[in-house]
Design a protein around this motif. Structure first.
Motif, short mmCIF file in Angstrom:
data_model
loop_
_atom_site.label_atom_id
_atom_site.label_comp_id
_atom_site.label_asym_id
_atom_site.label_seq_id
_atom_site.Cartn_x
_atom_site.Cartn_y
_atom_site.Cartn_z
N CYS A 1 0.83 -1.20 0.00
CA CYS A 1 0.00 0.00 0.00
C CYS A 1 0.87 1.25 0.00
O CYS A 1 0.56 2.24 -0.68
CB CYS A 1 -0.92 0.00 1.21
N ALA A 2 1.97 1.23 0.77
CA ALA A 2 2.88 2.37 0.79
C ALA A 2 3.50 2.60 -0.59
O ALA A 2 3.76 3.75 -0.99
CB ALA A 2 3.97 2.15 1.83
N ARG A 3 3.73 1.53 -1.32
CA ARG A 3 4.29 1.67 -2.67
C ARG A 3 3.30 2.32 -3.63
O ARG A 3 3.68 3.10 -4.51
CB ARG A 3 4.69 0.27 -3.20
N LEU A 4 2.00 2.01 -3.45
CA LEU A 4 0.97 2.56 -4.34
C LEU A 4 0.51 3.95 -3.94
O LEU A 4 -0.14 4.63 -4.74
CB LEU A 4 -0.24 1.61 -4.36
N LEU A 5 0.84 4.38 -2.71
CA LEU A 5 0.28 5.63 -2.19
C LEU A 5 0.71 6.87 -3.00
O LEU A 5 -0.13 7.74 -3.28
CB LEU A 5 0.66 5.78 -0.72
N GLU B 1 -14.88 7.40 0.19
CA GLU B 1 -15.29 7.09 1.57
C GLU B 1 -14.50 5.90 2.11
O GLU B 1 -14.09 5.89 3.28
CB GLU B 1 -16.79 6.79 1.61
N LYS B 2 -14.26 4.89 1.26
CA LYS B 2 -13.48 3.74 1.71
C LYS B 2 -12.04 4.13 1.99
O LYS B 2 -11.41 3.64 2.95
CB LYS B 2 -13.53 2.63 0.65
N LEU B 3 -11.49 5.05 1.19
CA LEU B 3 -10.14 5.53 1.45
C LEU B 3 -10.06 6.25 2.80
O LEU B 3 -9.11 6.06 3.56
CB LEU B 3 -9.70 6.46 0.32
N LEU B 4 -11.05 7.08 3.08
CA LEU B 4 -11.07 7.77 4.37
C LEU B 4 -11.16 6.78 5.52
O LEU B 4 -10.48 6.93 6.55
CB LEU B 4 -12.25 8.75 4.42
N ASP B 5 -12.02 5.77 5.37
CA ASP B 5 -12.13 4.76 6.42
C ASP B 5 -10.79 4.05 6.64
O ASP B 5 -10.40 3.75 7.78
CB ASP B 5 -13.21 3.73 6.05
N TRP B 6 -10.09 3.79 5.53
CA TRP B 6 -8.79 3.12 5.66
C TRP B 6 -7.78 4.01 6.37
O TRP B 6 -7.06 3.57 7.27
CB TRP B 6 -8.28 2.74 4.26
N LEU C 1 3.24 8.39 10.03
CA LEU C 1 2.65 8.16 8.72
C LEU C 1 2.89 9.35 7.81
O LEU C 1 3.23 9.18 6.62
CB LEU C 1 1.15 7.89 8.88
N LEU C 2 2.71 10.56 8.32
CA LEU C 2 2.95 11.75 7.51
C LEU C 2 4.42 11.90 7.17
O LEU C 2 4.78 12.30 6.04
CB LEU C 2 2.45 12.99 8.25
N GLN C 3 5.30 11.61 8.12
CA GLN C 3 6.73 11.76 7.87
C GLN C 3 7.23 10.74 6.86
O GLN C 3 8.11 11.05 6.03
CB GLN C 3 7.50 11.64 9.18
N GLU C 4 6.72 9.52 6.90
CA GLU C 4 7.17 8.48 5.98
C GLU C 4 6.52 8.58 4.61
O GLU C 4 7.01 8.00 3.65
CB GLU C 4 6.89 7.10 6.57
N ASN C 5 5.43 9.33 4.53
CA ASN C 5 4.71 9.46 3.26
C ASN C 5 4.46 10.94 2.98
O ASN C 5 3.33 11.45 3.15
CB ASN C 5 3.38 8.70 3.31
N PRO C 6 5.49 11.68 2.57
CA PRO C 6 5.31 13.12 2.32
C PRO C 6 4.30 13.41 1.21
O PRO C 6 3.81 14.54 1.12
CB PRO C 6 6.72 13.58 1.93
N CYS C 7 3.99 12.41 0.41
CA CYS C 7 3.01 12.64 -0.65
C CYS C 7 1.65 13.02 -0.08
O CYS C 7 0.88 13.74 -0.73
CB CYS C 7 2.88 11.41 -1.53
N LEU C 8 1.35 12.59 1.15
CA LEU C 8 0.07 12.95 1.76
C LEU C 8 0.02 14.45 2.08
O LEU C 8 -0.98 15.12 1.81
CB LEU C 8 -0.15 12.13 3.03
N VAL C 9 1.13 14.98 2.63
CA VAL C 9 1.18 16.41 2.93
C VAL C 9 1.13 17.21 1.64
O VAL C 9 0.46 18.25 1.55
CB VAL C 9 2.43 16.74 3.75
N LEU D 1 -6.75 0.51 -3.48
CA LEU D 1 -5.82 1.39 -4.18
C LEU D 1 -5.64 0.95 -5.62
O LEU D 1 -5.58 1.78 -6.54
CB LEU D 1 -4.47 1.38 -3.45
N GLN D 2 -5.55 -0.35 -5.85
CA GLN D 2 -5.40 -0.84 -7.22
C GLN D 2 -6.61 -0.49 -8.07
O GLN D 2 -6.47 -0.11 -9.24
CB GLN D 2 -5.19 -2.35 -7.20
N ASP D 3 -7.80 -0.57 -7.50
CA ASP D 3 -9.00 -0.24 -8.26
C ASP D 3 -9.02 1.23 -8.66
O ASP D 3 -9.38 1.58 -9.80
CB ASP D 3 -10.25 -0.56 -7.43
N VAL D 4 -8.66 2.12 -7.72
CA VAL D 4 -8.66 3.55 -8.03
C VAL D 4 -7.64 3.85 -9.12
O VAL D 4 -7.92 4.60 -10.07
CB VAL D 4 -8.36 4.37 -6.76
N LEU D 5 -6.45 3.27 -9.00
CA LEU D 5 -5.41 3.53 -10.00
C LEU D 5 -5.75 2.90 -11.35
O LEU D 5 -5.47 3.48 -12.40
CB LEU D 5 -4.07 3.01 -9.50
N ALA D 6 -6.37 1.74 -11.33
CA ALA D 6 -6.73 1.09 -12.59
C ALA D 6 -7.80 1.88 -13.32
O ALA D 6 -7.86 1.89 -14.56
CB ALA D 6 -7.21 -0.33 -12.32
#
Length: 821
Positions: A5-9, A30-35, A48-56, A803-808
């Motif tokens: 999941c971190a790879r696809l984020l 909504e499912k993403l928010l729940d996750w 989580l924010l520090q390891e995934n700067p893409c979120l910020v 994540l795969q569904d959204v990207l696909a």
């Protein structure tokens, strides 16, 4: 977070930030928010924010002026709120330009886009806060919410306003409560109840805005302010709420002086919310406001407030008396409107004989019907509560319920113009009939004068016999009658009925005989259900047995096994099973049925199980067989193995999964009876060997093993439980086989492989007990049970799959990398 999941984020954030990409639907967001919420709850949000700067970066990017979807903006705001709910994340984000830009977002960007989900406003406050000053988000939030809160609520006078305005106003109100609670947490610590002038500036700003709304002439603004206050007193428990009520209660009381009173329903909700909080302990003035509101509202509007007051644990007796009077007044009017009412003493002594009280019933039919139904519903809920008013006017309430039912069937004798108007409005009214019958059934829990109880049975019989009674009214009349019969047992809880109830029972069976022949299938179904319940309760009572066998009811119940309606056939199966259990469906040789040869009840129900085209009757037959086996029915006890073999053969091949599950439940009961379920630990070797041979003879194991791979998960779970129970009863060293060669398990294992692959194959026939034990011990049933406990779509519902569904959907992944679920 899962490494995949971190790879696809990063790719996901890039897609969400790109306004040119066709974004997934709201469900995926909504499912993403729940996750994300689940991830933040399970670990450190800051990490989580520090390891995934893409979120910020995503949160920064969506705030830039651009043509971005309002759904993505709402998603980003809610995601930011999820992270900022933890103080360290809030401070981490505060060091960036995000907080400065977000201060303008609610009042400008979001509102100009015209769409904002309620949830995007509710999570922007950090959970921890330094005492002494409110956080920046509190002040910013209070400024941002003011325009939203003043958004007019859609109503009949402004049909052009859409639902988004309602959602935004509701979400802004919730956010105001969160901000107010957050701002008051620090200052209130150690200072008791602060004076209003000592509150933080942002809290004072919110309160001033609420004061302006309460003084407004616009009803929608008043309604919104009342809703905000209701939320505040319902969810906030600090001492500051007492000061809030002291400051705003005069404005709330002033609403009672307006004509018409604005937002009466919202005012009732607020008063009940305040009454359930800690305010009444320090401010008894609330009870005075509630009393004034009760006297100011119309009977229909005051009903919920009166019922809510009576449900409170601590409340002044004078207010409880007033509230109970509000609920009873419509029923007192009904009693006063009849010439031969069964009696009114104690119902509402202040209203009885008061001409104004009699005329208080609404003049329109819809309003009168609504008032009576709501009054009966409130009293029905109050009756079983320990804090109900005492003394409880059981006799007058019985009289009122009987009188209402007589108005509805046209047998009441009106004594005034109001009585005549009631006759015209209530005659044939199914809604009031249902409410009155429900209330009458609840009143069976109390005692009443003999004359009134006689009238209760009389009016119930009138409804059961009347050709004008609708199917739903008949069903409720049957239910109320059963409850009153149960309350007439002498002594309470005994099977014997008092003489008066015995007479009613005879008339009931005569009515039931006619209802079982009704052309309406709902009536036949209700009659069979009533017969089943009566037989279960009084099947062993001599008077009931004699009266029932003298009627045609058992014969009609048997004939309805061939009814064209499947629901009726299912009810007929249940009735026949209960009658047979009590010996009321006799065998052909019985002197009670001297006619020619006929099928036994067991054969009749086996025929239903094997030939009925609908699932409901077959399920009912399995329930009856299970009950017969558990209770030791005579037809089962004669040859239990033959009975089990015939039923399991039919159930194993049934297409209805519930029938197969019930068949396995039947098998489990049979196994428990053979091995002695009450004795803990392994069964004695001799008893185990005997039980295994019996289970093999009835071919239980083929059914159980095949069911392990059933496409319906409940069937496989039940089979797994059955085999685990058997294996637990077989000691590790126990085996019915004598010392010698190992058992031949190849045929069984080959069959298991075929069934696992979805093939049918040939029946196994009678298995050797030692082969069964060897196969059981070789199977990993615990792992299978754990696998079955997971949801059938647990793979497709995983975060990685999401994540795969959204990207696909936007072509980032190849065709084969996304789930087709």
């Amino acid at each position: 977070m899962d490494p995949e999941c971190a790879r696809l984020l990063p790719a996901l954030c890039a897609v969400l930030a790109d306004p040119r990409q066709p974004v997934a639907d709201d469900t995926c967001l909504e499912k993403l928010l729940d996750w994300f919420k689940a991830v933040t709850e399970a670990g450190s949000s800051l990490l989580l924010l520090q390891e995934n700067p893409c979120l910020v970066e995503l949160l920064f990017h969506v705030l830039k002026p651009q043509d971005l979807s309002s759904r993505i903006l709402s998603f980003a705001l809610r995601l930011a709120g999820t992270f900022a709910a933890q103080e360290n994340c809030f401070q981490y984000l505060q060091f960036s330009p995000l907080e400065g830009r977000a201060g303008l977002t609610p009042s400008s960007s979001a509102s100009s886009r015209g769409s904002c989900c309620p949830g995007s406003l509710g999570s922007t406050a950090p959970s921890g806060q330094r005492p002494g000053r409110p956080p920046p988000c509190a002040a910013a939030g209070s400024r941002a919410c003011a325009p939203w809160l003043s958004t007019p609520v859609p109503c009949s006078s402004s049909p052009t306003r859409g639902d988004p305005s309602l959602f935004v106003a509701s979400a802004a109100g919730q956010l105001l409560v969160h901000v107010l609670d957050l701002a008051m947490r620090g200052p209130a610590k150690g200072h008791g109840r602060l004076q209003a002038q000592d509150w933080p500036a942002c809290a004072q700003r919110i309160v001033c805005h609420l004061e302006d709304c309460l003084c407004s002439e616009a009803a929608p603004r008043v309604t919104q302010a009342l809703h905000v206050l209701t939320t505040a007193f319902g969810h906030c428990h600090g001492l500051w709420t007492q000061g809030l009520w002291v400051q705003l209660s005069p404005l709330v009381a002033r609403l009672l002086e307006k004509d018409p009173m604005p937002a009466p329903h919202a005012l009732v909700e607020l008063l009940l919310s305040v009454a359930r909080s800690s305010v009444p302990s320090s401010n008894p003035g609330l009870w005075e406001t509630a009393a004034q509101t009760l006297s100011r509202l119309s009977p229909m509007q005051a009903g919920p407030l009166a019922a809510g007051i009576l449900k409170l644990q601590d409340c002044p007796q004078a207010l409880r008396t007033q509230a109970f009077g509000v609920l009873l007044r419509p029923l007192a009017c009904v009693l006063e409107a009849t010439a031969q009412a069964p009696g009114t003493p104690g119902l509402l002594e202040g209203a009885a004989g008061d001409p104004m009280a009699v005329d208080m019933l609404p003049p329109s039919k819809s309003a009168c019907v609504g008032l009576l139904c709501s009054t009966l519903a409130h009293l029905e809920l109050l009756q079983p509560l320990p804090q109900r008013p005492s003394p409880w006017p059981q006799a007058p309430l019985l009289a009122a319920a009987v009188t209402i039912l007589r108005f509805c069937n046209g047998s009441a004798a009106p004594s005034s113009e109001v009585g005549g108007r009631l006759c015209a409005m209530l005659v044939g009214c199914v809604r009031v009939q249902r409410a009155a019958l429900d209330f009458l059934g609840v009143l069976s829990q109390g005692l009443g004068p003999r004359e009134l109880v006689t009238q209760v049975f009389a009016v119930l019989l009138e409804y059961l016999m009347s050709p004008d009674s609708s199917p739903t009214v008949l069903k409720k009349a049957f239910q109320a009658t059963l409850r009153w019969l149960l309350s007439s047992a002498v002594p309470p809880g005994c099977c014997d009925l008092e003489p008066r109830a015995q007479l009613v029972l005879r008339e009931l069976l005569a009515v039931l005989q006619k209802r079982l022949c009704s052309p309406c299938w709902e009536v036949r179904d209700s009659g069979l259900e009533f017969l089943t319940q009566m037989t279960r309760r009084w099947g062993g009572q001599a008077g009931f047995r004699q009266t029932l066998l003298a009627s045609e009811v058992p014969k009609l119940a048997s004939q309805l096994l061939q009814d064209p309606e499947s629901y009726v056939r299912a009810s007929a199966v249940a009735a026949a099973g209960q009658l047979s259990s009590q010996g009321l469906l006799a065998a052909p040789s019985s002197p009670e049925h001297p006619a020619g040869p006929q099928k036994t009840p067991l054969e009749e129900l086996l025929l239903v199980l094997t030939t009925d085209s609908e699932g409901f009757p077959r399920r009912a037959a399995m329930r009856v067989f299970t009950e017969w086996l558990r209770d030791g029915h005579m037809a089962v006890a004669e040859d239990r193995e033959r009975f089990m073999a015939r039923v399991l053969q039919a159930a194993s091949g049934d297409l209805d999964w519930e029938v197969r599950v019930q068949g396995l439940e039947l098998a489990l009961i049979f196994l428990q009876q053979l091995l002695g379920a009450r004795s803990p630990g392994a069964a004695p070797p001799g008893a185990l060997a005997q039980a295994l041979r019996a289970l093999c003879r009835v071919q239980l194991f083929e059914f159980a093993f095949r069911s392990l791979f059933d496409c319906d998960r409940p069937v496989a779970q039940k089979s797994c439980d059955l085999l685990l129970f058997l294996r637990a009863k077989a000691a590790p060293s126990s085996s019915p086989q004598e010392a010698g060669d190992s058992p031949d398990v190849a045929p069984v294992e080959a069959a298991l492989q075929r069934w696992r692959a979805g093939e049918q194959g040939q029946p196994l026939g009678e298995l050797a007990p030692e082969a069964v034990l060897a196969v059981l011990r070789s199977m990993d049933l615990e792992a299978l049970r754990d696998t079955l406990a997971e949801s059938s779509d647990h793979v497709e519902r995983s975060p990685q799959s999401l994540l795969q569904d959204v990207l696909a959907a936007v072509g980032v992944l190849g065709d084969n990398e996304a789930d087709c679920y």
